[in-house]
Design an enzyme around this catalytic site. Structure first.
Site, mmCIF file in Angstrom:
data_model
loop_
_atom_site.group_PDB
_atom_site.id
_atom_site.type_symbol
_atom_site.label_atom_id
_atom_site.label_comp_id
_atom_site.label_asym_id
_atom_site.label_seq_id
_atom_site.Cartn_x
_atom_site.Cartn_y
_atom_site.Cartn_z
ATOM 1 N N TYR A 29 28.218 9.394 16.091
ATOM 2 C CA TYR A 29 27.367 8.157 15.219
ATOM 3 C C TYR A 29 27.975 8.647 14.039
ATOM 4 O O TYR A 29 28.706 8.270 12.986
ATOM 5 C CB TYR A 29 26.005 8.109 15.227
ATOM 6 C CG TYR A 29 26.023 7.808 17.256
ATOM 7 C CD1 TYR A 29 26.000 6.432 17.275
ATOM 8 C CD2 TYR A 29 25.441 8.868 17.663
ATOM 9 C CE1 TYR A 29 25.253 5.901 18.468
ATOM 10 C CE2 TYR A 29 25.184 8.539 18.870
ATOM 11 C CZ TYR A 29 24.896 7.188 19.821
ATOM 12 O OH TYR A 29 24.485 6.499 20.872
ATOM 13 N N TYR A 59 33.431 5.868 23.223
ATOM 14 C CA TYR A 59 32.205 6.744 23.039
ATOM 15 C C TYR A 59 32.259 7.829 23.210
ATOM 16 O O TYR A 59 32.319 8.172 23.908
ATOM 17 C CB TYR A 59 31.040 5.256 23.301
ATOM 18 C CG TYR A 59 29.614 6.401 23.239
ATOM 19 C CD1 TYR A 59 28.730 5.834 22.074
ATOM 20 C CD2 TYR A 59 29.292 7.402 24.355
ATOM 21 C CE1 TYR A 59 27.872 6.279 21.889
ATOM 22 C CE2 TYR A 59 28.170 7.603 23.518
ATOM 23 C CZ TYR A 59 27.633 7.411 22.388
ATOM 24 O OH TYR A 59 26.077 8.024 22.077
ATOM 25 N N LYS A 66 16.333 7.529 15.990
ATOM 26 C CA LYS A 66 15.077 7.553 17.118
ATOM 27 C C LYS A 66 13.755 7.441 16.486
ATOM 28 O O LYS A 66 12.973 6.410 16.563
ATOM 29 C CB LYS A 66 15.444 8.026 17.648
ATOM 30 C CG LYS A 66 16.733 7.925 18.392
ATOM 31 C CD LYS A 66 17.416 6.489 18.165
ATOM 32 C CE LYS A 66 19.042 6.067 18.501
ATOM 33 N NZ LYS A 66 20.275 6.582 17.993
HETATM 34 C C1 LIG Z 1 21.308 5.976 18.396
HETATM 35 C C2 LIG Z 1 22.671 7.006 16.873
HETATM 36 C C3 LIG Z 1 22.856 5.782 16.403
HETATM 37 C C4 LIG Z 1 23.107 4.563 16.433
HETATM 38 O O1 LIG Z 1 22.015 3.881 16.331
HETATM 39 P P1 LIG Z 1 21.582 2.380 17.060
HETATM 40 O O2 LIG Z 1 20.311 1.800 16.697
HETATM 41 O O3 LIG Z 1 21.528 2.790 17.980
HETATM 42 O O4 LIG Z 1 23.090 1.151 17.035
HETATM 43 C C5 LIG Z 1 23.177 6.328 15.302
HETATM 44 N N1 LIG Z 1 22.914 7.446 14.957
HETATM 45 C C6 LIG Z 1 22.559 8.377 15.509
HETATM 46 C C7 LIG Z 1 22.929 10.006 15.220
HETATM 47 C C8 LIG Z 1 22.336 8.370 17.175
HETATM 48 O O5 LIG Z 1 21.089 9.050 17.715
#
Ligand SMILES: *Cc1c(COP(=O)(O)O)cnc(C)c1O
Length: 339
Positions: A294, A268, A54
Site C-alpha cells: 500500500y 494487488y 485501520k
Molecule cells: C488497508 C491499507 C490501506 C488502504 O486503506 P483502505 O481504507 O483499505 O483504502 C493503505 N495502507 C495500508 C498499510 C493498509 O493496511
C-alpha cells in the site's frame, strides 16, 4: 462535524504527528519546476500492535460492536492483511474473540509471505485463522463464519474487509479534521493530500470529512488493486454515504474523488522494482518505513508524479497508512534488490 455522537472507543495514539520530510523533498527537487514540499501524516504511528490506518476505523467499529454487545469480531483480508492484524489486536484489547478469513489473493507460495509478517502477528494476537483460495466470495464467507459463531452461542460482529463501511470511514473523517487543525496551527497551506486507496474507507472518509468541513483540499488516491473507474466509483459511493451519516450528503461531489491507478503494477500485493526503489528512497532519506502493498505503491506514485512535475510548487501531505509489519512477509522478494 460532530463525531462524538457516534461513540467511538478511544485507544489510538492521536493526534498522529504531521512532519516535514526535508530529505525526500530535496531528493524530488530535480523536476524543472522544483518539485513539491513533502510532509507526512504519521498514521503508521496510531498505536495498536504496530499501528496503521485501520486503528482509526476500529475506534468507531469497536464502539458500534460494544454497543451491540458483540463477543467475537469476524473479519477478512488478504494473507498479509494489516487490517486483520489490527482487528486481532483490538479484539484482544477488549477481551473479544477474533475469527479471520485470509484470502490467498496473490497466489504466493513463499514461506515468509504465508507465515511471517502480519500472519505471525495475527497468531500472536490470538486470532483464529482460516485461509481460502483467491477469488472466494469473501462477503459470503464472512456471513458463514458469523453464522457459525452465532451457533456457538456467541454474538458475532462482522467487520468488512479493510473496515471500509460508513462507520469505519468516520475514522478518516476525523483524521481530516485533525490534519486541518494541525495545518492551521502550523500555518501550513496544504495543496494536496496523497494516500494509498484500496478498500476505499480511508480515501472516502478523508473526502467526506474535508467536504463536510468545507476545507477544499484535494485528495489524490493512489490505487493498489482496482482500475480507476471502479476505484473512483467505490470511493465516491462510500464518501457520499459517510457524508450522509454526518448529515451533509450533498457536500460530496463526484469531482472531489480522484484516483490514479497507474501504479498498481502486476496486481494487488505484487511488487516491482519501482516499489522497492520507493521503499528504499523513503527509508534512506528520512528513515520512513513503508510497506510493499500500500504505502510503498502510493510512494512509487508520488515519486513518479513529482518527477514529472505534477506537484511543482505544491505542499503535499503524504498520508502514511502504515503496514511496515508486512515487510517481513516479503523478505525473499526484497533481499538483494534494495541497491
Ligand atoms: C488497508 C491499507 C490501506 C488502504 O486503506 P483502505 O481504507 O483499505 O483504502 C493503505 N495502507 C495500508 C498499510 C493498509 O493496511
Amino acid at each position: 462535524m460532530h463525531l462524538a455522537r457516534f461513540n467511538p472507543v478511544r485507544f489510538a495514539h492521536l493526534p498522529t504527528p504531521l512532519e516535514p520530510l526535508p530529505r525526500l523533498t530535496e531528493a524530488l527537487a530535480g523536476s524543472p519546476g522544483g518539485g513539491p514540499m513533502v510532509w507526512i501524516k504519521r498514521d503508521d504511528a496510531t498505536g495498536l500492535a504496530g499501528g496503521g490506518n485501520k486503528t482509526r476505523k476500529l475506534e468507531y467499529l469497536l464502539g458500534d460492536a460494544l454497543a451491540n454487545d458483540a463477543t467475537v469480531l469476524v473479519t477478512q483480508g488478504a494473507v498479509q492483511s494489516n487490517h486483520v492484524r489490527q482487528t486481532a489486536a483490538a479484539a484482544a484489547r477488549f477481551g473479544l474473540g477474533c475469527e479471520v478469513i485470509l484470502e490467498h489473493r496473490t497466489g504466493s507460495e513463499a514461506h515468509d509471505y504465508n507465515r511471517s509478517g502480519n500472519v505471525l502477528l495475527d497468531e500472536l494476537l490470538g486470532a483464529r485463522i482460516r485461509t481460502v483460495p483467491g477469488g472466494t466470495d469473501m462477503n459470503q464467507a464472512l456471513a458463514e463464519v458469523a453464522a457459525e459463531v452465532a451457533e456457538r452461542g456467541e454474538r458475532p460482529y462482522v467487520i468488512p474487509g479493510g473496515g471500509s463501511n460508513i462507520i469505519g470511514a468516520l475514522g478518516y473523517a476525523e483524521c481530516a479534521l485533525e490534519l486541518v487543525n494541525q495545518a492551521n496551527e502550523l500555518g501550513l497551506e496544504v495543496d494536496r493530500i496523497v494516500t494509498a486507496t484500496g478498500s476505499a474507507g480511508t480515501h472516502a472518509g478523508l473526502v467526506a470529512g474535508l467536504a463536510v468541513m468545507g476545507a477544499d483540499i484535494p485528495v489524490l488516491g493512489i490505487g493498489v488493486r482496482a482500475p480507476k473507474d471502479v476505484q473512483e466509483a467505490n470511493v465516491f459511493r462510500l464518501a457520499q454515504d459517510t457524508a450522509d451519516l454526518l448529515g451533509h450528503r450533498d457536500r460530496v461531489t463526484r469531482d472531489m474523488v480522484v484516483a490514479n491507478t497507474d501504479y498498481v503494477g502486476e496486481g494487488y500485493g505484487l511488487i516491482d522494482q519501482a516499489v522497492i526503489d520507493a521503499l528504499t528512497l523513503a527509508a534512506r532519506t528520512d528513515g520512513i518505513l513503508l510497506d510493499p502493498v500500500y504505502s510503498g505503491k502510493a510512494m512509487k506514485g508520488l515519486i513518479d508524479l513529482a518527477r514529472k512535475g505534477e506537484f511543482d510548487g505544491e505542499t503535499v501531505v503524504f498520508l502514511h497508512t502504515g503496514g511496515a509489519q508486512g515487510l517481513f512477509g516479503y523478505q525473499t522478494e526484497l533481499e538483494g534488490r534494495m541497491g
